[in-house]
Design an enzyme around this catalytic site. Structure first.
Site, PDB file in Angstrom:
ATOM      1  N   LYS A   4       0.990   7.358   0.696  1.00  0.00           N
ATOM      2  CA  LYS A   4       2.439   7.532  -0.101  1.00  0.00           C
ATOM      3  C   LYS A   4       1.900   8.505  -1.329  1.00  0.00           C
ATOM      4  O   LYS A   4       2.788   9.512  -1.411  1.00  0.00           O
ATOM      5  CB  LYS A   4       3.021   6.369  -0.777  1.00  0.00           C
ATOM      6  CG  LYS A   4       3.087   5.198   0.289  1.00  0.00           C
ATOM      7  CD  LYS A   4       4.039   4.169  -0.145  1.00  0.00           C
ATOM      8  CE  LYS A   4       3.193   3.314  -1.165  1.00  0.00           C
ATOM      9  NZ  LYS A   4       2.081   2.572  -0.519  1.00  0.00           N
ATOM     10  N   ARG A  17       9.347  -3.008  -4.240  1.00  0.00           N
ATOM     11  CA  ARG A  17       8.317  -3.881  -3.621  1.00  0.00           C
ATOM     12  C   ARG A  17       8.832  -5.003  -3.307  1.00  0.00           C
ATOM     13  O   ARG A  17       8.157  -5.990  -2.495  1.00  0.00           O
ATOM     14  CB  ARG A  17       7.064  -3.982  -4.263  1.00  0.00           C
ATOM     15  CG  ARG A  17       5.912  -2.879  -3.784  1.00  0.00           C
ATOM     16  CD  ARG A  17       4.569  -3.097  -4.902  1.00  0.00           C
ATOM     17  NE  ARG A  17       3.485  -2.798  -4.246  1.00  0.00           N
ATOM     18  CZ  ARG A  17       2.825  -1.578  -4.774  1.00  0.00           C
ATOM     19  NH1 ARG A  17       3.405  -0.608  -5.398  1.00  0.00           N
ATOM     20  NH2 ARG A  17       1.486  -1.541  -4.157  1.00  0.00           N
ATOM     21  N   ARG A  20     -11.741   5.074  -0.694  1.00  0.00           N
ATOM     22  CA  ARG A  20     -11.162   5.763  -1.910  1.00  0.00           C
ATOM     23  C   ARG A  20     -11.736   4.970  -3.001  1.00  0.00           C
ATOM     24  O   ARG A  20     -11.946   5.599  -4.125  1.00  0.00           O
ATOM     25  CB  ARG A  20      -9.606   5.393  -1.929  1.00  0.00           C
ATOM     26  CG  ARG A  20      -8.763   5.939  -3.184  1.00  0.00           C
ATOM     27  CD  ARG A  20      -7.309   5.767  -2.964  1.00  0.00           C
ATOM     28  NE  ARG A  20      -6.937   4.281  -3.192  1.00  0.00           N
ATOM     29  CZ  ARG A  20      -5.502   3.828  -3.101  1.00  0.00           C
ATOM     30  NH1 ARG A  20      -4.586   4.675  -2.654  1.00  0.00           N
ATOM     31  NH2 ARG A  20      -5.147   2.464  -3.228  1.00  0.00           N
ATOM     32  N   ARG A  60     -10.912   2.301  -9.128  1.00  0.00           N
ATOM     33  CA  ARG A  60      -9.922   1.412  -9.406  1.00  0.00           C
ATOM     34  C   ARG A  60     -10.547  -0.004  -8.904  1.00  0.00           C
ATOM     35  O   ARG A  60     -11.123   0.041  -7.802  1.00  0.00           O
ATOM     36  CB  ARG A  60      -8.747   1.609  -8.535  1.00  0.00           C
ATOM     37  CG  ARG A  60      -7.741   2.700  -9.133  1.00  0.00           C
ATOM     38  CD  ARG A  60      -6.469   2.959  -8.132  1.00  0.00           C
ATOM     39  NE  ARG A  60      -5.822   1.829  -7.642  1.00  0.00           N
ATOM     40  CZ  ARG A  60      -4.782   1.895  -6.985  1.00  0.00           C
ATOM     41  NH1 ARG A  60      -4.509   2.899  -6.568  1.00  0.00           N
ATOM     42  NH2 ARG A  60      -4.236   0.689  -6.591  1.00  0.00           N
ATOM     43  N   ARG A  96      -3.533  -7.656  -1.358  1.00  0.00           N
ATOM     44  CA  ARG A  96      -2.582  -6.672  -1.449  1.00  0.00           C
ATOM     45  C   ARG A  96      -1.838  -6.454  -0.138  1.00  0.00           C
ATOM     46  O   ARG A  96      -0.545  -6.262  -0.412  1.00  0.00           O
ATOM     47  CB  ARG A  96      -3.180  -5.281  -2.157  1.00  0.00           C
ATOM     48  CG  ARG A  96      -3.595  -5.527  -3.423  1.00  0.00           C
ATOM     49  CD  ARG A  96      -4.686  -4.326  -3.838  1.00  0.00           C
ATOM     50  NE  ARG A  96      -3.890  -2.839  -3.705  1.00  0.00           N
ATOM     51  CZ  ARG A  96      -4.572  -1.672  -3.888  1.00  0.00           C
ATOM     52  NH1 ARG A  96      -5.864  -1.904  -3.811  1.00  0.00           N
ATOM     53  NH2 ARG A  96      -4.065  -0.651  -3.891  1.00  0.00           N
TER      54      ARG A  96
END
Ligand code: AMP
Length: 191
Positions: free
Chosen positions: A14, A89, A128, A134, A146
């Site tokens: 996204k 969400r 990533r 992160r 998640r």
């Protein structure tokens, strides 16, 4: 105004696609994940609250998320439209978004979902994580959590917009350009 929801599980691309879409369509990008990370890096009260959920791969409570998002929308009244990335969400967030957009005569033109399966997601996010720094990208258990939050709480958002005839799905696996072209085709069909 052209208001779009870029939808899909974490790691579905996204953010990457939003960056390209805002350039092409001259839209304003709102990523609630980026907003929380900004608060976190400034160690604000909101950032500290958000961290306690983000670190576990859980969603930040609706009340906090909705008011933060609403303020960002209201602070930008003169844009050509918004790309919502990572929001809504939950069904409560979707309903709140619809309500406050309609109060200013606006609405969501479409929700576009990037469809990517769980194993591909885990692989992508771990990759990533090697460079993003992160915490929630570096632990497979958190990543799976998640995805679980997405499955349980976020999937109904797609159903909410499908019931309004506004939901579209795109295969989220392929080259960035291929996926971008498919997104543009869908967006152009909305206008
Ligand atoms: P993201 O960068 O979109 O994957 O978001 C990272 C984390 O921020 C999520 O795992 C949640 O903890 C939190 N977050 C971002 N957007 C939302 C939202 N709309 N509602 C609740 N929590 C969110």
């Amino acid at each position: 105004m052209l208001n779009l929801i870029l939808f899909g599980p974490p790691g579905s691309g996204k953010g990457t696609q939003a960056a390209k879409l805002i350039e092409k369509y001259n839209l304003f990008h709102i990523s609630t994940g980026d907003m929380f990370r900004y608060e976190l890096s400034n160690n604000t009260e909101l950032g500290q609250l958000a961290r306690s959920y983000m670190d576990k791969g859980q969603l930040v409570p609706d009340s906090v998320t909705i008011s933060m998002l609403q303020k960002r929308v209201e602070d930008n009244p003169n844009v050509k439209g918004f790309i919502f990335d990572g929001f809504p969400r939950t069904t409560a967030q979707a309903e709140a978004l619809d309500t406050f957009l309609s109060e200013s005569g606006q609405s969501i033109a479409g929700l576009i979902e990037l469809v990517v399966n769980e194993d591909e997601i885990v692989k992508r996010i771990l990759l990533r994580g090697a460079s993003s720094g992160r915490a929630d990208d570096n632990d497979e258990a958190i990543i799976r959590n998640r995805f679980e939050e997405y499955r349980n709480k976020t999937t109904p958002v797609g159903i909410h917009y499908a019931a309004l005839g506004k939901a579209h799905k795109i295969e989220g696996v392929g080259s960035i350009e291929e996926i971008f072209d498919k997104l543009c085709e869908t967006i152009d069909s909305l206008q």
